[in-house]
Scaffold this motif. Structure first.
Motif, PDB file in Angstrom:
ATOM      1  N   TYR A  11      -7.065  15.760  -2.960  1.00  0.00           N
ATOM      2  CA  TYR A  11      -7.315  14.360  -2.929  1.00  0.00           C
ATOM      3  C   TYR A  11      -9.179  13.878  -2.344  1.00  0.00           C
ATOM      4  O   TYR A  11      -9.592  14.873  -1.525  1.00  0.00           O
ATOM      5  N   THR A  12      -9.598  13.412  -2.888  1.00  0.00           N
ATOM      6  CA  THR A  12     -10.975  13.432  -2.475  1.00  0.00           C
ATOM      7  C   THR A  12     -10.421  11.530  -1.769  1.00  0.00           C
ATOM      8  O   THR A  12     -10.918  10.782  -1.386  1.00  0.00           O
ATOM      9  N   LEU A  13     -11.451  11.931  -0.271  1.00  0.00           N
ATOM     10  CA  LEU A  13     -11.228  10.801   0.708  1.00  0.00           C
ATOM     11  C   LEU A  13     -12.231  10.128   0.842  1.00  0.00           C
ATOM     12  O   LEU A  13     -13.230  10.578   0.677  1.00  0.00           O
ATOM     13  N   GLY A  14     -11.604   8.843   1.968  1.00  0.00           N
ATOM     14  CA  GLY A  14     -12.067   8.083   1.860  1.00  0.00           C
ATOM     15  C   GLY A  14     -12.547   7.621   3.176  1.00  0.00           C
ATOM     16  O   GLY A  14     -12.916   8.370   4.084  1.00  0.00           O
ATOM     17  N   LYS A  15     -12.464   6.464   2.799  1.00  0.00           N
ATOM     18  CA  LYS A  15     -12.720   5.977   4.572  1.00  0.00           C
ATOM     19  C   LYS A  15     -10.702   6.005   6.086  1.00  0.00           C
ATOM     20  O   LYS A  15     -10.497   5.558   4.993  1.00  0.00           O
ATOM     21  N   VAL A  16     -12.059   5.853   6.894  1.00  0.00           N
ATOM     22  CA  VAL A  16     -10.878   6.150   7.857  1.00  0.00           C
ATOM     23  C   VAL A  16     -10.210   4.436   7.925  1.00  0.00           C
ATOM     24  O   VAL A  16     -10.988   3.858   8.227  1.00  0.00           O
ATOM     25  N   LEU A  17      -9.423   4.381   7.343  1.00  0.00           N
ATOM     26  CA  LEU A  17      -8.391   3.256   8.150  1.00  0.00           C
ATOM     27  C   LEU A  17      -7.792   2.418   9.078  1.00  0.00           C
ATOM     28  O   LEU A  17      -7.992   1.098   9.496  1.00  0.00           O
TER      29      LEU A  17
ATOM     30  N   MET B  26       0.860  -0.989   0.515  1.00  0.00           N
ATOM     31  CA  MET B  26       0.048  -0.220  -0.060  1.00  0.00           C
ATOM     32  C   MET B  26       0.801   1.548   0.422  1.00  0.00           C
ATOM     33  O   MET B  26       1.869   1.296   0.780  1.00  0.00           O
ATOM     34  N   GLU B  27       0.589   2.416  -0.748  1.00  0.00           N
ATOM     35  CA  GLU B  27       1.044   3.880  -1.408  1.00  0.00           C
ATOM     36  C   GLU B  27       0.809   4.094  -0.228  1.00  0.00           C
ATOM     37  O   GLU B  27      -0.642   4.944  -0.241  1.00  0.00           O
ATOM     38  N   ILE B  28       1.398   4.980   0.228  1.00  0.00           N
ATOM     39  CA  ILE B  28       1.080   5.915   1.887  1.00  0.00           C
ATOM     40  C   ILE B  28       1.581   7.500   1.255  1.00  0.00           C
ATOM     41  O   ILE B  28       3.252   7.472   1.948  1.00  0.00           O
ATOM     42  N   LEU B  29       1.168   8.853   1.975  1.00  0.00           N
ATOM     43  CA  LEU B  29       1.519   9.505   1.817  1.00  0.00           C
ATOM     44  C   LEU B  29       1.104  10.095   3.046  1.00  0.00           C
ATOM     45  O   LEU B  29       0.085  10.419   3.863  1.00  0.00           O
ATOM     46  N   THR B  30       2.174  10.834   3.691  1.00  0.00           N
ATOM     47  CA  THR B  30       2.476  11.134   5.224  1.00  0.00           C
ATOM     48  C   THR B  30       2.544  12.992   5.113  1.00  0.00           C
ATOM     49  O   THR B  30       3.341  13.611   4.413  1.00  0.00           O
ATOM     50  N   LEU B  31       1.640  13.109   5.609  1.00  0.00           N
ATOM     51  CA  LEU B  31       1.372  15.348   5.812  1.00  0.00           C
ATOM     52  C   LEU B  31       0.902  15.452   7.078  1.00  0.00           C
ATOM     53  O   LEU B  31       0.157  14.599   7.711  1.00  0.00           O
ATOM     54  N   SER B  32       1.536  16.172   7.743  1.00  0.00           N
ATOM     55  CA  SER B  32       0.615  16.534   8.518  1.00  0.00           C
ATOM     56  C   SER B  32      -0.338  17.941   8.236  1.00  0.00           C
ATOM     57  O   SER B  32      -0.366  18.333   7.317  1.00  0.00           O
ATOM     58  N   ILE B  33      -0.974  18.176   9.283  1.00  0.00           N
ATOM     59  CA  ILE B  33      -2.578  19.346   9.208  1.00  0.00           C
ATOM     60  C   ILE B  33      -2.652  19.687  10.216  1.00  0.00           C
ATOM     61  O   ILE B  33      -2.820  18.764  11.731  1.00  0.00           O
ATOM     62  N   LYS B  34      -3.473  20.856  10.604  1.00  0.00           N
ATOM     63  CA  LYS B  34      -3.792  21.143  11.704  1.00  0.00           C
ATOM     64  C   LYS B  34      -4.772  20.416  12.865  1.00  0.00           C
ATOM     65  O   LYS B  34      -5.834  19.683  11.280  1.00  0.00           O
ATOM     66  N   GLN B  35      -5.215  20.566  13.894  1.00  0.00           N
ATOM     67  CA  GLN B  35      -5.973  19.442  14.633  1.00  0.00           C
ATOM     68  C   GLN B  35      -7.507  19.943  13.623  1.00  0.00           C
ATOM     69  O   GLN B  35      -8.205  19.281  14.114  1.00  0.00           O
ATOM     70  N   LYS B  36      -7.845  21.206  13.585  1.00  0.00           N
ATOM     71  CA  LYS B  36      -9.492  21.500  13.251  1.00  0.00           C
ATOM     72  C   LYS B  36      -9.802  20.941  12.555  1.00  0.00           C
ATOM     73  O   LYS B  36     -10.791  20.291  11.795  1.00  0.00           O
TER      74      LYS B  36
ATOM     75  N   LYS C 238      -0.201   8.127  -7.521  1.00  0.00           N
ATOM     76  CA  LYS C 238      -0.675   7.040  -6.736  1.00  0.00           C
ATOM     77  C   LYS C 238      -0.963   6.924  -5.809  1.00  0.00           C
ATOM     78  O   LYS C 238       0.328   6.285  -5.511  1.00  0.00           O
ATOM     79  N   TYR C 239      -1.390   7.182  -4.453  1.00  0.00           N
ATOM     80  CA  TYR C 239      -1.003   6.613  -3.239  1.00  0.00           C
ATOM     81  C   TYR C 239      -2.698   6.650  -3.109  1.00  0.00           C
ATOM     82  O   TYR C 239      -3.469   6.679  -3.299  1.00  0.00           O
ATOM     83  N   ASP C 240      -2.390   4.242  -1.963  1.00  0.00           N
ATOM     84  CA  ASP C 240      -3.837   4.084  -1.561  1.00  0.00           C
ATOM     85  C   ASP C 240      -4.652   5.163  -0.569  1.00  0.00           C
ATOM     86  O   ASP C 240      -5.690   4.456  -0.351  1.00  0.00           O
ATOM     87  N   ALA C 241      -3.708   5.816  -0.191  1.00  0.00           N
ATOM     88  CA  ALA C 241      -4.265   6.273   1.591  1.00  0.00           C
ATOM     89  C   ALA C 241      -2.993   7.450   1.551  1.00  0.00           C
ATOM     90  O   ALA C 241      -2.097   7.537   1.643  1.00  0.00           O
ATOM     91  N   ILE C 242      -3.510   8.307   2.437  1.00  0.00           N
ATOM     92  CA  ILE C 242      -2.934   9.660   3.423  1.00  0.00           C
ATOM     93  C   ILE C 242      -2.934   9.765   5.152  1.00  0.00           C
ATOM     94  O   ILE C 242      -4.614   8.978   5.575  1.00  0.00           O
ATOM     95  N   LYS C 243      -1.388   9.443   5.389  1.00  0.00           N
ATOM     96  CA  LYS C 243      -1.143   8.980   7.054  1.00  0.00           C
ATOM     97  C   LYS C 243      -1.558  10.802   7.193  1.00  0.00           C
ATOM     98  O   LYS C 243      -0.160  11.217   6.591  1.00  0.00           O
TER      99      LYS C 243
ATOM    100  N   ILE D 248      -4.410   9.886  11.712  1.00  0.00           N
ATOM    101  CA  ILE D 248      -5.085   8.967  11.128  1.00  0.00           C
ATOM    102  C   ILE D 248      -4.328   7.826   9.921  1.00  0.00           C
ATOM    103  O   ILE D 248      -3.530   9.560   8.708  1.00  0.00           O
ATOM    104  N   ILE D 249      -5.417   7.171   9.024  1.00  0.00           N
ATOM    105  CA  ILE D 249      -4.433   6.378   8.261  1.00  0.00           C
ATOM    106  C   ILE D 249      -6.144   6.717   7.302  1.00  0.00           C
ATOM    107  O   ILE D 249      -6.768   5.675   7.570  1.00  0.00           O
ATOM    108  N   ILE D 250      -6.238   7.238   5.852  1.00  0.00           N
ATOM    109  CA  ILE D 250      -7.387   7.460   5.581  1.00  0.00           C
ATOM    110  C   ILE D 250      -7.526   7.561   3.842  1.00  0.00           C
ATOM    111  O   ILE D 250      -6.644   8.012   3.577  1.00  0.00           O
TER     112      ILE D 250
END
Length: 129
Positions: free
Chosen positions: A118-124, A1-11, A64-69, A82-84
């Motif tokens: 990125y269109t997000l799906g379910k939380v994995l 599974m290819e996962i892209l890792t990003l930081s995000i604000k809490q909100k 192509k990424y399967d998910a984003i962390k 979260i991994i989504i």
């Protein structure tokens, strides 16, 4: 599974967990483009740091990424994440009010303003501390 890792604000992290935020947008810049896109030109794929042919249309091709962390919180110790699932990824060239491409300059080189959608799906997976 290819996962892209990003930081995000809490909100935004909380909104994604709640299911109210279904897209994640990231600006594509010369400093980060290689993790988001490759180029398509004349039916051939080129990495961001490769020389492109002088002729032919160039398209932005999302990597192509399967998910984003998505990580949030302080940059030390354990961080909540979260991994989504990524349902769809699209690279969009940004335009001004007249429909003209927006062009920026970085270290003497021009580049097109663009962003990833990125269109997000379910939380994995989720780890909330």
């Amino acid at each position: 599974m290819e996962i892209l890792t990003l930081s995000i604000k809490q909100k935004y992290f909380d909104e994604i967990l709640a299911g109210t935020k279904t897209h994640e947008y990231r600006e594509i810049r010369p400093t980060n483009a290689k993790k988001y896109i490759t180029y398509l030109c004349g039916g051939k794929e080129y990495k961001v740091d490769e020389e492109l042919p002088e002729e032919g249309d160039v398209e932005l091709n999302p990597i192509k990424y399967d998910a984003i962390k998505l990580l949030t919180g302080a940059y030390s110790g354990k961080r909540p994440y979260i991994i989504i699932e990524v349902k769809k990824a699209e690279a969009i060239i940004l335009t001004d009010d007249n429909g003209e491409d927006i062009i920026y300059e970085y270290k003497g080189e021009e580049y097109l303003a663009a962003q990833m959608d990125y269109t997000l799906g379910k939380v994995l997976e989720s780890h909330i501390y």
